[in-house]
Design a protein around this motif. Structure first.
Motif, short mmCIF file in Angstrom:
data_model
loop_
_atom_site.label_atom_id
_atom_site.label_comp_id
_atom_site.label_asym_id
_atom_site.label_seq_id
_atom_site.Cartn_x
_atom_site.Cartn_y
_atom_site.Cartn_z
N CYS A 150 0.81 -1.22 0.00
CA CYS A 150 0.00 0.00 0.00
C CYS A 150 0.84 1.27 0.00
CB CYS A 150 -0.94 0.00 1.21
SG CYS A 150 -2.19 -1.29 1.14
N ARG A 151 2.14 1.13 -0.22
CA ARG A 151 2.97 2.34 -0.33
C ARG A 151 2.50 3.20 -1.50
NH1 ARG A 151 7.75 3.32 2.32
NH2 ARG A 151 8.50 1.69 3.73
N ILE A 152 2.66 4.51 -1.38
CA ILE A 152 2.24 5.45 -2.41
C ILE A 152 3.41 5.63 -3.37
CG2 ILE A 152 1.25 7.71 -2.86
CD1 ILE A 152 -0.34 5.80 -0.95
N ALA A 163 15.94 8.19 -10.60
CA ALA A 163 17.01 9.10 -10.19
C ALA A 163 16.63 10.56 -10.39
CB ALA A 163 18.29 8.78 -10.96
N ASP A 164 15.67 10.80 -11.30
CA ASP A 164 15.24 12.17 -11.57
C ASP A 164 14.05 12.59 -10.71
OD1 ASP A 164 17.14 12.61 -13.51
OD2 ASP A 164 15.87 11.81 -15.11
N ASN A 165 13.65 11.72 -9.78
CA ASN A 165 12.49 12.02 -8.95
C ASN A 165 12.82 13.09 -7.92
OD1 ASN A 165 10.33 11.97 -7.13
ND2 ASN A 165 9.94 9.82 -7.56
N PRO A 166 12.13 14.23 -7.96
CA PRO A 166 12.44 15.28 -6.99
C PRO A 166 12.11 14.89 -5.56
CG PRO A 166 10.46 15.82 -8.22
CD PRO A 166 11.06 14.62 -8.88
N HIS A 167 11.31 13.83 -5.37
CA HIS A 167 11.03 13.37 -4.00
C HIS A 167 12.30 12.85 -3.34
CE1 HIS A 167 6.66 13.61 -4.00
NE2 HIS A 167 6.67 13.12 -5.22
N LEU A 168 13.21 12.25 -4.13
CA LEU A 168 14.35 11.55 -3.56
C LEU A 168 15.66 12.27 -3.78
CD1 LEU A 168 13.52 7.88 -4.59
CD2 LEU A 168 12.99 9.04 -2.45
N ASP A 193 11.07 5.04 0.82
CA ASP A 193 12.10 4.27 0.13
C ASP A 193 11.77 4.23 -1.35
OD1 ASP A 193 10.18 2.33 -0.28
OD2 ASP A 193 10.97 0.96 1.24
N LYS A 194 12.54 3.49 -2.11
CA LYS A 194 12.37 3.51 -3.56
C LYS A 194 11.04 2.93 -4.02
CE LYS A 194 17.25 3.60 -4.75
NZ LYS A 194 18.36 2.94 -5.51
N SER A 195 10.38 2.16 -3.17
CA SER A 195 9.09 1.59 -3.56
C SER A 195 7.93 2.54 -3.31
CB SER A 195 8.85 0.27 -2.83
OG SER A 195 8.75 0.48 -1.44
N GLY A 196 8.16 3.63 -2.59
CA GLY A 196 7.09 4.59 -2.37
C GLY A 196 7.02 5.09 -0.95
N ARG A 197 6.08 5.98 -0.72
CA ARG A 197 5.88 6.58 0.61
C ARG A 197 5.05 5.67 1.51
NH1 ARG A 197 7.25 11.79 1.15
NH2 ARG A 197 7.82 12.91 -0.74
N GLY A 234 1.62 4.63 -16.49
CA GLY A 234 2.91 4.21 -15.96
C GLY A 234 2.96 4.41 -14.47
N ALA A 235 4.06 5.00 -13.99
CA ALA A 235 4.21 5.20 -12.55
C ALA A 235 3.61 6.50 -12.08
CB ALA A 235 5.70 5.17 -12.18
N ALA A 236 3.11 7.33 -12.99
CA ALA A 236 2.71 8.67 -12.62
C ALA A 236 1.30 8.72 -12.06
CB ALA A 236 2.83 9.61 -13.82
N ASN A 237 1.02 7.94 -11.03
CA ASN A 237 -0.25 8.04 -10.33
C ASN A 237 -0.10 7.52 -8.92
OD1 ASN A 237 -1.26 5.14 -10.05
ND2 ASN A 237 -0.68 5.24 -12.19
N CYS A 238 -1.11 7.79 -8.11
CA CYS A 238 -1.06 7.38 -6.71
C CYS A 238 -1.80 6.10 -6.46
CB CYS A 238 -1.63 8.49 -5.81
SG CYS A 238 -0.55 9.91 -5.72
#
Length: 387
Positions: A150-152, A163-168, A193-197, A234-238
């Motif tokens: 259930c990680r976001i 690597a371009d994710n501004p979150h990390l 972590d890398k799998s999400g919030r 793709g990955a661009a959703n919650c």
């Protein structure tokens, strides 16, 4: 993967089930608001009803139950008095509610009697158990939350380059001690972590109104920029992977707004009526003794529920499957059984089946059980054919 549906009072049906036989309970029970004059909504579930739920739940099993903002306290007290341990409250926040207010005039022009409804609380409770969470999980499969599933997901850019994710970028992963995990007591577990919030106790509907209520902060949030078919997201959703089957999913601009929370919009007409192709469209008034459809009364917090004109599924408080899937996934072990004692039109059942869980549903109204049966059969066929 199996499911069984029952018509009758939940406490009577539950008495036929063995002790410690279900893994999780996810339900949207009566709020005690006399909603649309429905008899089923005259009161919140009783202590005795929750005691039967507690008996059939495995030690450490979790309960997630929706409540009304004005009667939530009565729901929680009854759950606690039945023997459950109250663990948390989840808020489902939405922007589509509208105030059912009596507006005054004359000297009090501009005054009203109600606020705009914008959330529904969900109680998270757990059946007490002996020993450690780890030992209980090994014995029963219950007691902990499925954080990993259930990680976001982080919002990525440039074609999904993490690597371009501004979150990390330029930040260190934070950690906090956990006391209810499968690991050793005191073990450090990353919130990010890398799998999400880490999943939070807030869920929102992705509406512009809700997004605007979160302050803009780079690295924290991401703005909705429109809808696209889920196959292109793709990955661009919650949403988690399993939820991409339902409707379209808003795209996220990860530099601006609330991507750190799971989001789920209210149910759409297409999803409401899936599996009911051979049914005849009706309205909620058909089950209210002629009361005007959609007339839910002043100060009712269900925020537009009950407006079912032209729908084949005439249940007035249908929950979205993506939301119920997320909740089932959070508290149910793989291959486990989800129970819904107040099934309504079967959204929890659809979610459980599509997540690969077994399901037991109960409802007093045979018409709603008929609708639920068709909807759940639709999900069962879709899931088994895909497998």
């Amino acid at each position: 993967m199996t499911y069984q549906l029952h018509v009758g009072r939940c406490e009577d049906v539950l008495k036929t089930l063995p002790d410690n036989s279900v893994d999780a309970i996810v339900t949207d029970p009566p709020y005690g608001l006399s909603f649309m004059n429905h008899k089923w909504d005259y009161d919140v579930p009783t202590v005795e009803q929750w005691q039967e739920c507690l008996r059939v739940l495995k030690p450490g099993g979790h309960l997630l139950a929706f409540g009304g903002s004005r009667t939530y306290h009565r729901l929680v007290v009854n759950v606690e008095d039945a023997g459950f341990e109250i663990r948390d409250q989840i808020l489902w926040i939405y922007g589509s509610g509208f105030p059912k207010s009596h507006n005054l005039d004359g000297d009090f022009d501009g005054w009203g009697t109600a606020l705009k409804p914008a959330h529904e609380p969900i109680v998270m409770a757990r059946k007490p158990f002996k020993g450690t969470v780890s030992a209980n999980a090994l014995n029963h499969g219950t007691g902990a939350l499925n954080i990993k599933a259930c990680r976001i997901p982080h919002q990525t850019i440039n074609g999904g380059n993490l690597a371009d994710n501004p979150h990390l970028r330029g930040t260190k992963l934070r950690a906090a001690p956990v006391n209810t995990s499968f690991g050793r007591e005191g073990e450090e577990t990353p919130l990010t972590d890398k799998s999400g919030r880490w999943p939070a106790n807030i869920i929102h509907d992705g509406s512009d109104e809700v997004i605007a209520s979160f302050p803009e902060a780079k690295g924290q949030q991401g703005a909705l920029t429109g809808n696209e078919p889920s196959s292109k997201m793709g990955a661009a959703n919650c949403y988690g992977q399993m939820d991409r089957r339902h409707e379209s999913i808003p795209r996220i601009d990860s530099s601006k707004s609330a991507a750190r929370f799971f989001y789920c919009a209210k149910v759409k007409p297409k999803e409401r009526d899936e599996g009911l192709e051979r049914f005849i469209a009706t309205s909620a008034s058909d089950m209210t003794g002629g009361r005007k459809e959609g007339s839910v009364g002043i100060n009712d917090p269900r925020a537009g529920a009950g407006r079912t004109s032209g729908a084949k599924n005439n249940h007035p408080t249908v929950k979205p499957i993506a939301l119920m899937s997320y909740l089932c996934r959070l508290i149910t072990p793989p291959g486990g059984t989800v129970l819904d004692p107040w099934m309504g039109s079967g959204s929890t059942g659809r979610a459980a089946i599509e997540e690969g869980f077994n399901f037991i549903g109960i409802d007093l109204n045979p018409d709603y059980v008929t609708i639920a049966s068709a909807r759940i059969a639709h999900s069962f066929k879709k899931t088994t054919e895909a497998a």
